[in-house]
Design an enzyme around this catalytic site. Structure first.
Site, short mmCIF file in Angstrom:
data_model
loop_
_atom_site.label_atom_id
_atom_site.label_comp_id
_atom_site.label_asym_id
_atom_site.label_seq_id
_atom_site.Cartn_x
_atom_site.Cartn_y
_atom_site.Cartn_z
N ARG A 118 32.44 37.32 53.85
CA ARG A 118 33.02 37.30 52.50
C ARG A 118 32.44 38.40 51.62
NH1 ARG A 118 37.05 37.81 50.51
NH2 ARG A 118 37.72 36.28 52.05
N LYS A 153 35.46 51.92 31.50
CA LYS A 153 35.86 50.51 31.49
C LYS A 153 35.71 49.95 32.91
CE LYS A 153 38.97 51.24 27.60
NZ LYS A 153 40.38 51.25 27.14
N LYS A 185 34.84 59.75 19.44
CA LYS A 185 36.00 58.88 19.34
C LYS A 185 36.23 58.49 17.89
CE LYS A 185 37.14 56.72 22.98
NZ LYS A 185 37.33 55.70 24.05
N GLU A 214 38.38 63.04 20.26
CA GLU A 214 39.63 62.28 20.20
C GLU A 214 40.37 62.58 18.91
OE1 GLU A 214 39.68 57.98 21.37
OE2 GLU A 214 40.10 57.73 19.22
N ASP A 235 45.07 60.44 21.52
CA ASP A 235 44.96 58.99 21.57
C ASP A 235 46.22 58.30 21.06
OD1 ASP A 235 43.60 56.49 21.95
OD2 ASP A 235 43.36 56.40 19.78
#
Length: 302
Positions: A118, A153, A185, A214, A235
């Site tokens: 597994r 992410k 950002k 960004e 963006d």
């Protein structure tokens, strides 16, 4: 749980060359201990399988896609079984497979094979899912200059593995962490009082570091191009606005910046966005919400 450490040096050398070895043994051991804390045994296998029984396990794809993480799966078997396992017919990561294709064979004590099964499948199935998803984006962008990028992410503790799987699928890695590249950002822009002040602050503090900023509109884009910004992220722009951003950028000729499209992009829109002429398309879904690839291990008596 019986463990034979260290794993074979040639396998670790292979994984290290792929960029995924550091900390991997500890990662695998942590995963194995979720099934078997120190001193515990696989009660089902110990109850039903003779201690001297051996078998061959055939690891096969149950759908079409691109495999990744098979070297990690082998590492799991070798940590559990050491020299008692024989691994053959392992396909190179990045191989495109069809349902039914054998991707690896493992032979050894049956109890150990089932103990490792597994955990080995968890690694290989997840990473093959990332590689397969990435390959679909690569196919959708074919014929354009756009390339698909991953993001930060990623699952905690899985970043190196997931970014490796993106490469196996034909994608490109974005920055690994917060120190190897600066990325201004929206919240940095707000805190610094504008995109250009933020750009200048980072460039002054880290003049040699790669830097991307960004933007959310064409005015910000023009302002950054005027001060020499060479990497700009578009963006959540509409397709039409992205196309205009590419036109404005291309007017700079050799001084053009690389443009990355980001924000809410889907595979259904991939070709449309790539047709605008952007250089990169970043996709968080490659890693944060990937569907695992269906791999299975079937035992055969030996």
């Amino acid at each position: 749980m019986k463990q034979h450490l260290p794993p074979p040096s040639e396998l670790l050398d292979e994984l290290r060359a792929a960029g995924i070895e550091e900390g991997l043994v500890d990662h695998v051991l942590t995963a194995l201990r979720e099934d078997l804390p120190d001193g515990a045994v696989d009660v089902t296998s110990e109850s039903t399988i003779a201690a001297d029984a051996s078998a061959e396990g055939v690891l096969a794809a149950r759908e079409d896609g691109v495999v990744a993480g098979l070297g990690v799966a082998e590492l799991v078997f070798r940590i559990v079984l050491g020299d008692d396992v024989e691994v053959t017919d392992r396909l190179p990561d990045g191989t495109r497979v069809a349902a039914g294709d054998v991707v690896m064979r493992v032979a050894g004590p049956t109890r150990g094979l089932l103990t490792a099964e597994r955990t080995a499948l968890n690694f290989a199935s997840h990473l093959s899912g990332v590689a397969t998803a990435t390959s679909r984006w690569v196919a959708a962008l074919e014929g354009t200059r756009a390339r698909v990028l991953d993001t930060r992410k990623t699952l905690p503790g899985w970043r190196a593995l997931q970014k490796y799987a993106v490469r196996c699928g034909g994608g490109v890695n974005h920055r690994f962490g917060l120190s190897d590249k600066a990325m201004v950002k929206d919240n940095h822009v707000i805190a610094a009082g504008g995109a250009v002040p933020a750009y200048r602050a980072v460039r002054a503090a880290h003049p040699d570091l790669p830097l991307e900023v960004e933007v959310t509109d064409l005015d910000q884009l023009r302002d950054l191009l005027d001060v020499g910004c060479t990497e700009i992220l578009l963006d959540n722009m509409s397709t039409a606005t992205m196309a205009e951003a590419v036109r404005v950028n291309d007017e700079r000729g050799a001084a053009r910046a690389t443009l990355e499209a980001s924000g809410g992009l889907t595979l259904a829109r991939a070709a449309e966005v790539a047709a605008t002429g952007v250089d990169f398309i970043s996709v968080g879904a490659l890693t944060h919400s990937v569907v695992v690839f269906d791999l299975g291990l079937d035992l055969q008596d030996v």
